[in-house]
Structure formats: structure tokens, C-alpha cells
Design an enzyme around this catalytic site. Structure first.
Site, PDB file in Angstrom:
ATOM      1  N   GLU A   1      43.301  -0.999  -1.398  1.00 25.77           N
ATOM      2  CA  GLU A   1      42.810   0.371  -1.349  1.00 25.77           C
ATOM      3  C   GLU A   1      43.485   1.028  -0.149  1.00 25.77           C
ATOM      4  O   GLU A   1      43.623   0.413   0.910  1.00 25.77           O
ATOM      5  CB  GLU A   1      41.286   0.385  -1.181  1.00 25.77           C
ATOM      6  CG  GLU A   1      40.547  -0.202  -2.366  1.00 25.77           C
ATOM      7  CD  GLU A   1      40.787   0.562  -3.665  1.00 25.77           C
ATOM      8  OE1 GLU A   1      41.001   1.787  -3.600  1.00 25.77           O
ATOM      9  OE2 GLU A   1      40.773  -0.070  -4.737  1.00 25.77           O
TER      10      GLU A   1
ATOM     11  N   HIS B   1      51.198   5.265  23.770  1.00 24.62           N
ATOM     12  CA  HIS B   1      51.184   3.862  23.329  1.00 24.62           C
ATOM     13  C   HIS B   1      50.205   3.032  24.175  1.00 24.62           C
ATOM     14  O   HIS B   1      49.568   2.113  23.674  1.00 24.62           O
ATOM     15  CB  HIS B   1      52.589   3.254  23.408  1.00 24.62           C
ATOM     16  CG  HIS B   1      53.568   3.911  22.476  1.00 24.62           C
ATOM     17  ND1 HIS B   1      53.284   4.132  21.145  1.00 24.62           N
ATOM     18  CD2 HIS B   1      54.819   4.412  22.682  1.00 24.62           C
ATOM     19  CE1 HIS B   1      54.318   4.732  20.572  1.00 24.62           C
ATOM     20  NE2 HIS B   1      55.253   4.914  21.484  1.00 24.62           N
TER      21      HIS B   1
ATOM     22  N   ASP C   1      49.358   5.091  13.689  1.00 19.64           N
ATOM     23  CA  ASP C   1      50.278   6.207  13.897  1.00 19.64           C
ATOM     24  C   ASP C   1      49.631   7.313  14.735  1.00 19.64           C
ATOM     25  O   ASP C   1      48.418   7.496  14.691  1.00 19.64           O
ATOM     26  CB  ASP C   1      50.682   6.761  12.515  1.00 19.64           C
ATOM     27  CG  ASP C   1      52.003   7.501  12.578  1.00 19.64           C
ATOM     28  OD1 ASP C   1      52.570   7.648  13.677  1.00 19.64           O
ATOM     29  OD2 ASP C   1      52.468   7.950  11.519  1.00 19.64           O
TER      30      ASP C   1
ATOM     31  N   GLU D   1      62.655  -0.551  12.314  1.00 20.44           N
ATOM     32  CA  GLU D   1      63.305   0.772  12.458  1.00 20.44           C
ATOM     33  C   GLU D   1      63.009   1.397  13.831  1.00 20.44           C
ATOM     34  O   GLU D   1      63.686   2.346  14.235  1.00 20.44           O
ATOM     35  CB  GLU D   1      62.813   1.731  11.360  1.00 20.44           C
ATOM     36  CG  GLU D   1      63.356   1.436   9.961  1.00 20.44           C
ATOM     37  CD  GLU D   1      62.738   0.202   9.301  1.00 20.44           C
ATOM     38  OE1 GLU D   1      61.527  -0.051   9.507  1.00 20.44           O
ATOM     39  OE2 GLU D   1      63.469  -0.530   8.602  1.00 20.44           O
TER      40      GLU D   1
ATOM     41  N   TRP E   1      49.497  12.288  20.206  1.00 19.49           N
ATOM     42  CA  TRP E   1      48.350  12.288  21.128  1.00 19.49           C
ATOM     43  C   TRP E   1      48.833  12.600  22.549  1.00 19.49           C
ATOM     44  O   TRP E   1      48.232  13.414  23.259  1.00 19.49           O
ATOM     45  CB  TRP E   1      47.663  10.913  21.072  1.00 19.49           C
ATOM     46  CG  TRP E   1      46.439  10.781  21.925  1.00 19.49           C
ATOM     47  CD1 TRP E   1      45.144  11.014  21.550  1.00 19.49           C
ATOM     48  CD2 TRP E   1      46.393  10.382  23.305  1.00 19.49           C
ATOM     49  NE1 TRP E   1      44.294  10.774  22.609  1.00 19.49           N
ATOM     50  CE2 TRP E   1      45.036  10.387  23.693  1.00 19.49           C
ATOM     51  CE3 TRP E   1      47.357  10.014  24.249  1.00 19.49           C
ATOM     52  CZ2 TRP E   1      44.621  10.045  24.978  1.00 19.49           C
ATOM     53  CZ3 TRP E   1      46.937   9.677  25.538  1.00 19.49           C
ATOM     54  CH2 TRP E   1      45.590   9.693  25.890  1.00 19.49           C
TER      55      TRP E   1
ATOM     56  N   SER F   1      55.897   3.235   4.911  1.00 19.72           N
ATOM     57  CA  SER F   1      56.861   2.916   5.973  1.00 19.72           C
ATOM     58  C   SER F   1      57.234   1.428   6.068  1.00 19.72           C
ATOM     59  O   SER F   1      57.222   0.861   7.169  1.00 19.72           O
ATOM     60  CB  SER F   1      56.345   3.409   7.330  1.00 19.72           C
ATOM     61  OG  SER F   1      56.097   4.788   7.294  1.00 19.72           O
TER      62      SER F   1
ATOM     63  N   GLY G   1      52.398   9.170  19.820  1.00 24.55           N
ATOM     64  CA  GLY G   1      53.281  10.168  20.421  1.00 24.55           C
ATOM     65  C   GLY G   1      52.651  11.554  20.389  1.00 24.55           C
ATOM     66  O   GLY G   1      52.664  12.289  21.389  1.00 24.55           O
TER      67      GLY G   1
ATOM     68  N   LEU H   1      38.115 -13.964  13.997  1.00 22.07           N
ATOM     69  CA  LEU H   1      39.103 -13.025  13.467  1.00 22.07           C
ATOM     70  C   LEU H   1      40.522 -13.553  13.663  1.00 22.07           C
ATOM     71  O   LEU H   1      40.867 -14.090  14.710  1.00 22.07           O
ATOM     72  CB  LEU H   1      38.975 -11.694  14.220  1.00 22.07           C
ATOM     73  CG  LEU H   1      40.040 -10.641  13.888  1.00 22.07           C
ATOM     74  CD1 LEU H   1      39.801 -10.050  12.503  1.00 22.07           C
ATOM     75  CD2 LEU H   1      40.059  -9.530  14.939  1.00 22.07           C
TER      76      LEU H   1
HETATM   77  C1  FPP Z   1      53.210   4.955  16.061  1.00 24.61           C
HETATM   78  O1  FPP Z   1      52.943   6.149  16.742  1.00 24.61           O
HETATM   79  C2  FPP Z   1      52.924   3.809  16.918  1.00 24.61           C
HETATM   80  C3  FPP Z   1      53.816   2.851  17.265  1.00 24.61           C
HETATM   81  C4  FPP Z   1      55.207   2.850  16.809  1.00 24.61           C
HETATM   82  C5  FPP Z   1      53.425   1.756  18.168  1.00 24.61           C
HETATM   83  C6  FPP Z   1      52.047   1.195  17.977  1.00 24.61           C
HETATM   84  C7  FPP Z   1      51.715   0.309  19.101  1.00 24.61           C
HETATM   85  C8  FPP Z   1      50.501   0.184  19.668  1.00 24.61           C
HETATM   86  C9  FPP Z   1      49.308   0.907  19.178  1.00 24.61           C
HETATM   87  C10 FPP Z   1      50.303  -0.700  20.824  1.00 24.61           C
HETATM   88  C11 FPP Z   1      50.049  -2.135  20.480  1.00 24.61           C
HETATM   89  C12 FPP Z   1      51.282  -2.861  20.622  1.00 24.61           C
HETATM   90  C13 FPP Z   1      51.462  -4.186  20.812  1.00 24.61           C
HETATM   91  C14 FPP Z   1      52.843  -4.653  20.939  1.00 24.61           C
HETATM   92  C15 FPP Z   1      50.408  -5.204  20.899  1.00 24.61           C
HETATM   93  P1  FPP Z   1      54.138   7.173  16.946  1.00 24.61           P
HETATM   94  O2  FPP Z   1      54.771   6.856  18.257  1.00 24.61           O
HETATM   95  O3  FPP Z   1      55.047   7.134  15.763  1.00 24.61           O
HETATM   96  O4  FPP Z   1      53.369   8.525  17.011  1.00 24.61           O
HETATM   97  P2  FPP Z   1      53.876   9.964  16.508  1.00 24.61           P
HETATM   98  O5  FPP Z   1      54.097   9.840  15.038  1.00 24.61           O
HETATM   99  O6  FPP Z   1      52.728  10.823  16.852  1.00 24.61           O
HETATM  100  O7  FPP Z   1      55.113  10.253  17.282  1.00 24.61           O
END
Ligand code: FPP
Length: 236
Positions: free
Chosen positions: A201, A31, A14, A61, A19, A190, A17, A125
Site C-alpha cells: 500500500e 538532514h 523526503d 543517484e 525544510w 525513485s 532540503g 525491530l
Molecule cells: C531527501 O531529502 C533525504 C535524503 C536524501 C537523505 C535522508 C537522510 C536522513 C533522513 C538521515 C539519516 C541518514 C543516515 C545515513 C542514517 P531531500 O534532501 O531530497 O529534500 P528536498 O527534496 O526537500 O531537497
């Protein structure tokens, strides 16, 4: 004290966005940076000898986000597979996608099938990317499959055990999560792996996912080491 490694780590990645916003950049760039973090964390888990890593890349979602963001996230499996295919083979990583394939475009589905086949005999892995994944829907899907089996007389109601149920989930044959990490200071699950985290944990950090480093991973593993896992029993 000897370090006890979690066998299975799950991560809610998380803060991409946030960042991006902090830098005045579009969310998609958050992303993009987050996907680079995923690559380095997977490599680090592989180096440490972690056996399973499950990451939440797109939830059922997430379709409600703006179209350009959804399109970008949907394009990531294809672009990342093209870019990192050789690394996966070199590092002996088995890549799998868990979640519902129904809303994923044909080109991406084909690429996912191809890379899963190509890496299926890798013994290092196991990286599970939860993509169009939602835990409640996963549990309902499993329940329906089992109900049909009972209906068709293939099994009896008494055959429905925890083990049997687990084998109907996307994570069939993968051990439960030992350590769940969530970044970006959000203290929520979530709809991620609800069944599989029953005894995990939980580790929450303020670090935003794009900034999550090897040191952050070490800290999470250290915290895991300091926990006393009892599974409802008492300390031995
Ligand atoms: C949540 O941050 C992040 C996501 C919904 C996407 C996570 C995806 C990646 C890290 C890339 C890897 C992906 C693939 C398909 C291999 P947010 O956008 O909710 O951030 P915010 O809460 O700060 O808005």
C-alpha cells in the site's frame, strides 16, 4: 476495529532540503533534523511492535549532489552509530545497512560491520538503512549471480522462482513491504525497493520528513488499515 499492524514499513524520507530552505538554513541541517526524526520514528515503530522498517537514507543517484552535502550524508552512519549504540541495544533493535558498499569509505564500512555484528541477535525491530542503494542495480546484481549459478551448472533455469530471486536481493529473508510512506508531497518511487513493493500500500503525505511525527505515523497506519488488500484477487 482492531488495528492491523503492517509487518514491514518502508519510508522515503523526503523534504529535508525544503525544510532547511524554509528556515534559511543549509541543507545539511535539514538532514541533521531528518536523522533525529528517523531515530524517533524507529523508536515508535519498535514500541508499536512493527517488525521491519526500511528507510531510504542515500540512493546511488545521490552522489550527484554538492560535495559538502554528500560528505555530510556519508558521515551520518558513523556519527549516528556512536551516538545511539546504547539505545539500539536497550531497545533490542537489529540494525542493518542494505546497498552497495563499494563507494563507502573504510572507516564507515568498519563501523557498519561492527554494529551489524553487535546487534545481529537483537530480536526486536529490524531497522534496514538503505545506503548507497538503488533498486535496479540490486536487481541486476541478483540476476548476474543467478546467471553465474546457471552457467556453472549449480542450478537449472527452472530453479529460478520468485522465492529464489528474492533471496538474492539485499532484503533476502525479509518479507515484502506492506506499507510504503513517502513524505514531502512527491508522488514517486525513485528506484526504491521495486521488487519488494509489488503489493505494498502506498501512502504519500505533504509533511516534510523533519516534521514527520508520531501522529503522522499513526495516520499512515490508519490509512493502511482502511485499505482493502486483494493481491489481484477479490474481496473475501
Ligand atoms: C531527501 O531529502 C533525504 C535524503 C536524501 C537523505 C535522508 C537522510 C536522513 C533522513 C538521515 C539519516 C541518514 C543516515 C545515513 C542514517 P531531500 O534532501 O531530497 O529534500 P528536498 O527534496 O526537500 O531537497
Amino acid at each position: 476495529m482492531e488495528t492491523k499492524l503492517p509487518k514491514h514499513i518502508a519510508i522515503i524520507m523526503d523534504g529535508n532540503g525544503t525544510w532547511a530552505k524554509k528556515r534559511g538554513l543549509p541543507r545539511t541541517l535539514g538532514h541533521k533534523k531528518g536523522s533525529e526524526t528517523l531515530v524517533s520514528v524507529a523508536k515508535e515503530c519498535s514500541n508499536l511492535g512493527i517488525k521491519y522498517l526500511t528507510v531510504y537514507a542515500f540512493s546511488t543517484e545521490n552522489w550527484s549532489r554538492p560535495k559538502d552535502e554528500v560528505d555530510y550524508l556519508m558521515s551520518l552512519p558513523h556519527s549516528m552509530i556512536s551516538r545511539y549504540e546504547e539505545d539500539l541495544m536497550r531497545d533490542n533493535i537489529k540494525l542493518r545497512f542494505i546497498g552497495f558498499r563499494d563507494r563507502i569509505d573504510e572507516r564507515t564500512k568498519k563501523e557498519i560491520d561492527r554494529i551489524e555484528k553487535k546487534t545481529e541477535n537483537n530480536t526486536g525491530l529490524e531497522l534496514l538503512v538503505a545506503f548507497n542503494y538503488g533498486s535496479r542495480d540490486e536487481i541486476i546484481k541478483a540476476t548476474k549471480e543467478i546467471a553465474s549459478e546457471v552457467n556453472d551448472g549449480k542450478i537449472s533455469v527452472d530453479d529460478i522462482t520468485k522465492d529464489y530471486f528474492s533471496k538474492k536481493l539485499f532484503t533476502a529473508n525479509i518479507p515484502d513491504v506492506d506499507l510504503l510512506i513517502r513524505t514531502s508531497n512527491q508522488i514517486r518511487i525513485s528506484n526504491f525497493l521495486l521488487w519488494q513493493i509489488s503489493y505494498s500500500e502506498l501512502y504519500f503525505t505533504n509533511t516534510l520528513w523533519p516534521d514527520f511525527s508520531k501522529e503522522d505515523l499513526d495516520k499512515a497506519i490508519e490509512a493502511y488499515n482502511n485499505r482493502d488488500r486483494r493481491y489481484g484477487g477479490i474481496k473475501k
